[in-house]
Design a protein around this motif. Structure first.
Motif, PDB file in Angstrom:
ATOM      1  N   LYS A 167      47.958  96.423  53.000  1.00 56.39           N
ATOM      2  CA  LYS A 167      49.140  95.566  53.150  1.00 56.39           C
ATOM      3  C   LYS A 167      49.173  94.952  54.549  1.00 56.39           C
ATOM      4  CE  LYS A 167      54.092  95.631  52.218  1.00 56.39           C
ATOM      5  NZ  LYS A 167      55.238  96.455  51.846  1.00 56.39           N
ATOM      6  N   ILE A 168      48.820  95.731  55.559  1.00 56.80           N
ATOM      7  CA  ILE A 168      48.775  95.228  56.937  1.00 56.80           C
ATOM      8  C   ILE A 168      47.756  94.099  57.040  1.00 56.80           C
ATOM      9  CG2 ILE A 168      48.140  95.796  59.321  1.00 56.80           C
ATOM     10  CD1 ILE A 168      49.254  98.622  58.782  1.00 56.80           C
ATOM     11  N   SER A 169      46.601  94.278  56.444  1.00 56.71           N
ATOM     12  CA  SER A 169      45.553  93.262  56.479  1.00 56.71           C
ATOM     13  C   SER A 169      46.015  91.972  55.802  1.00 56.71           C
ATOM     14  CB  SER A 169      44.293  93.796  55.813  1.00 56.71           C
ATOM     15  OG  SER A 169      43.295  92.809  55.778  1.00 56.71           O
ATOM     16  N   THR A 170      46.678  92.105  54.656  1.00 55.95           N
ATOM     17  CA  THR A 170      47.165  90.939  53.933  1.00 55.95           C
ATOM     18  C   THR A 170      48.199  90.174  54.758  1.00 55.95           C
ATOM     19  OG1 THR A 170      46.798  92.062  51.828  1.00 55.95           O
ATOM     20  CG2 THR A 170      48.290  90.170  51.793  1.00 55.95           C
ATOM     21  N   VAL A 171      49.123  90.915  55.356  1.00 54.13           N
ATOM     22  CA  VAL A 171      50.167  90.284  56.173  1.00 54.13           C
ATOM     23  C   VAL A 171      49.543  89.606  57.398  1.00 54.13           C
ATOM     24  CG1 VAL A 171      52.197  90.728  57.604  1.00 54.13           C
ATOM     25  CG2 VAL A 171      52.003  91.790  55.366  1.00 54.13           C
ATOM     26  N   MET A 172      48.585  90.246  58.027  1.00 57.72           N
ATOM     27  CA  MET A 172      47.927  89.659  59.201  1.00 57.72           C
ATOM     28  C   MET A 172      47.173  88.385  58.831  1.00 57.72           C
ATOM     29  SD  MET A 172      48.821  91.413  61.778  1.00 57.72           S
ATOM     30  CE  MET A 172      47.693  90.917  63.046  1.00 57.72           C
ATOM     31  N   ASP A 173      46.522  88.376  57.672  1.00 54.81           N
ATOM     32  CA  ASP A 173      45.833  87.172  57.207  1.00 54.81           C
ATOM     33  C   ASP A 173      46.823  86.030  56.985  1.00 54.81           C
ATOM     34  OD1 ASP A 173      43.404  88.451  57.299  1.00 54.81           O
ATOM     35  OD2 ASP A 173      43.324  88.876  55.139  1.00 54.81           O
ATOM     36  N   LYS A 174      47.956  86.361  56.387  1.00 51.44           N
ATOM     37  CA  LYS A 174      48.990  85.346  56.141  1.00 51.44           C
ATOM     38  C   LYS A 174      49.534  84.819  57.472  1.00 51.44           C
ATOM     39  CE  LYS A 174      53.240  84.523  53.571  1.00 51.44           C
ATOM     40  NZ  LYS A 174      54.282  85.093  52.721  1.00 51.44           N
ATOM     41  N   PHE A 175      49.756  85.718  58.421  1.00 47.31           N
ATOM     42  CA  PHE A 175      50.235  85.326  59.742  1.00 47.31           C
ATOM     43  C   PHE A 175      49.241  84.382  60.415  1.00 47.31           C
ATOM     44  CE2 PHE A 175      50.429  85.943  64.335  1.00 47.31           C
ATOM     45  CZ  PHE A 175      51.768  85.658  64.588  1.00 47.31           C
ATOM     46  N   GLU A 176      47.969  84.742  60.360  1.00 48.76           N
ATOM     47  CA  GLU A 176      46.929  83.917  60.985  1.00 48.76           C
ATOM     48  C   GLU A 176      46.882  82.522  60.357  1.00 48.76           C
ATOM     49  OE1 GLU A 176      42.131  84.034  61.915  1.00 48.76           O
ATOM     50  OE2 GLU A 176      43.063  85.694  60.851  1.00 48.76           O
ATOM     51  N   GLN A 177      46.976  82.448  59.028  1.00 45.35           N
ATOM     52  CA  GLN A 177      46.948  81.157  58.342  1.00 45.35           C
ATOM     53  C   GLN A 177      48.148  80.301  58.737  1.00 45.35           C
ATOM     54  OE1 GLN A 177      44.518  79.761  56.395  1.00 45.35           O
ATOM     55  NE2 GLN A 177      45.782  77.961  56.631  1.00 45.35           N
ATOM     56  N   GLN A 178      49.329  80.906  58.790  1.00 45.58           N
ATOM     57  CA  GLN A 178      50.520  80.142  59.157  1.00 45.58           C
ATOM     58  C   GLN A 178      50.458  79.705  60.614  1.00 45.58           C
ATOM     59  OE1 GLN A 178      54.104  82.161  57.982  1.00 45.58           O
ATOM     60  NE2 GLN A 178      53.751  81.721  55.826  1.00 45.58           N
ATOM     61  N   PHE A 179      49.893  80.531  61.460  1.00 47.03           N
ATOM     62  CA  PHE A 179      49.734  80.167  62.866  1.00 47.03           C
ATOM     63  C   PHE A 179      48.788  78.978  63.004  1.00 47.03           C
ATOM     64  CE2 PHE A 179      48.244  80.734  67.246  1.00 47.03           C
ATOM     65  CZ  PHE A 179      49.467  80.845  67.891  1.00 47.03           C
ATOM     66  N   GLU A 180      47.698  78.970  62.255  1.00 48.63           N
ATOM     67  CA  GLU A 180      46.764  77.839  62.266  1.00 48.63           C
ATOM     68  C   GLU A 180      47.435  76.581  61.729  1.00 48.63           C
ATOM     69  OE1 GLU A 180      43.264  78.993  60.110  1.00 48.63           O
ATOM     70  OE2 GLU A 180      42.696  80.491  61.594  1.00 48.63           O
ATOM     71  N   ASP A 181      48.213  76.712  60.656  1.00 48.74           N
ATOM     72  CA  ASP A 181      48.938  75.562  60.101  1.00 48.74           C
ATOM     73  C   ASP A 181      49.900  74.984  61.127  1.00 48.74           C
ATOM     74  OD1 ASP A 181      47.588  76.010  57.752  1.00 48.74           O
ATOM     75  OD2 ASP A 181      49.318  76.858  56.676  1.00 48.74           O
ATOM     76  N   LEU A 182      50.578  75.856  61.855  1.00 48.66           N
ATOM     77  CA  LEU A 182      51.499  75.403  62.890  1.00 48.66           C
ATOM     78  C   LEU A 182      50.742  74.639  63.975  1.00 48.66           C
ATOM     79  CD1 LEU A 182      54.325  75.348  64.121  1.00 48.66           C
ATOM     80  CD2 LEU A 182      53.822  77.567  65.170  1.00 48.66           C
ATOM     81  N   GLY A 183      49.565  75.130  64.349  1.00 52.75           N
ATOM     82  CA  GLY A 183      48.753  74.436  65.355  1.00 52.75           C
ATOM     83  C   GLY A 183      48.343  73.056  64.888  1.00 52.75           C
ATOM     84  N   VAL A 184      47.935  72.928  63.635  1.00 54.05           N
ATOM     85  CA  VAL A 184      47.539  71.625  63.085  1.00 54.05           C
ATOM     86  C   VAL A 184      48.744  70.683  63.060  1.00 54.05           C
ATOM     87  CG1 VAL A 184      46.773  70.443  60.989  1.00 54.05           C
ATOM     88  CG2 VAL A 184      45.616  72.519  61.733  1.00 54.05           C
ATOM     89  N   GLN A 185      49.891  71.183  62.614  1.00 50.96           N
ATOM     90  CA  GLN A 185      51.092  70.344  62.565  1.00 50.96           C
ATOM     91  C   GLN A 185      51.497  69.884  63.960  1.00 50.96           C
ATOM     92  OE1 GLN A 185      53.882  72.866  60.523  1.00 50.96           O
ATOM     93  NE2 GLN A 185      53.018  72.435  58.504  1.00 50.96           N
ATOM     94  N   THR A 186      51.385  70.767  64.935  1.00 52.17           N
ATOM     95  CA  THR A 186      51.712  70.406  66.315  1.00 52.17           C
ATOM     96  C   THR A 186      50.772  69.328  66.830  1.00 52.17           C
ATOM     97  OG1 THR A 186      52.551  72.632  66.719  1.00 52.17           O
ATOM     98  CG2 THR A 186      51.997  71.322  68.648  1.00 52.17           C
ATOM     99  N   ASP A 187      49.478  69.470  66.576  1.00 49.26           N
ATOM    100  CA  ASP A 187      48.502  68.472  67.009  1.00 49.26           C
ATOM    101  C   ASP A 187      48.781  67.110  66.381  1.00 49.26           C
ATOM    102  OD1 ASP A 187      47.216  70.348  68.557  1.00 49.26           O
ATOM    103  OD2 ASP A 187      45.589  70.699  67.127  1.00 49.26           O
ATOM    104  N   VAL A 188      49.061  67.098  65.082  1.00 49.72           N
ATOM    105  CA  VAL A 188      49.344  65.837  64.392  1.00 49.72           C
ATOM    106  C   VAL A 188      50.587  65.188  64.984  1.00 49.72           C
ATOM    107  CG1 VAL A 188      50.092  64.835  62.188  1.00 49.72           C
ATOM    108  CG2 VAL A 188      48.193  66.457  62.244  1.00 49.72           C
TER     109      VAL A 188
END
Length: 118
Positions: free
Chosen positions: A27-48
């Motif tokens: 469960k920790i691994s799944t949550v961390m993966d989701k966190f990482e993906q959302q963090f990357e999405d936020l970075g892309v949105q910020t750059d755009v």
């Protein structure tokens, strides 16, 4: 958009807290993966957003208006404004190419090529 990302990140943090309490590694691994993906999405949105804002700002103001404003401010300050590049005095070292000016020219050309590539 920012509110949605904030809410998503808050949800992930709560899920991460619950997973850490249970010590369920899967469960920790799944949550961390989701966190990482959302963090990357936020970075892309910020750059755009940043790129869009910078392009909009630079394309909205015509160069002649900028020059006119510079002249107006210079006149108010009692300064003479010359927007042309200065030329060197004959026989002086001013205006002759040096390593620094050649490097500056190369950097200016690289910047121009990068701007054209965008």
């Amino acid at each position: 958009m920012t509110r949605k990302v904030t809410n998503n990140m808050a949800g992930v943090v709560k899920a991460m807290d619950a997973a850490m309490k249970s010590m369920n590694l899967e469960k920790i691994s799944t949550v961390m993966d989701k966190f990482e993906q959302q963090f990357e999405d936020l970075g892309v949105q910020t750059d755009v957003l940043e790129n869009t804002m910078s392009q909009t700002t630079t394309t909205l103001i015509p160069q002649n208006e900028v020059d006119s404003l510079l002249h107006e401010v210079a006149d108010e300050a009692g300064l003479e404004l010359n927007l042309e590049l200065p030329t060197g005095v004959e026989g002086s070292t001013i205006g002759t190419p040096s390593e620094v000016s050649q490097e500056q020219d190369e950097l200016t050309q690289r910047l121009a090529r990068l701007r054209q590539a965008e």
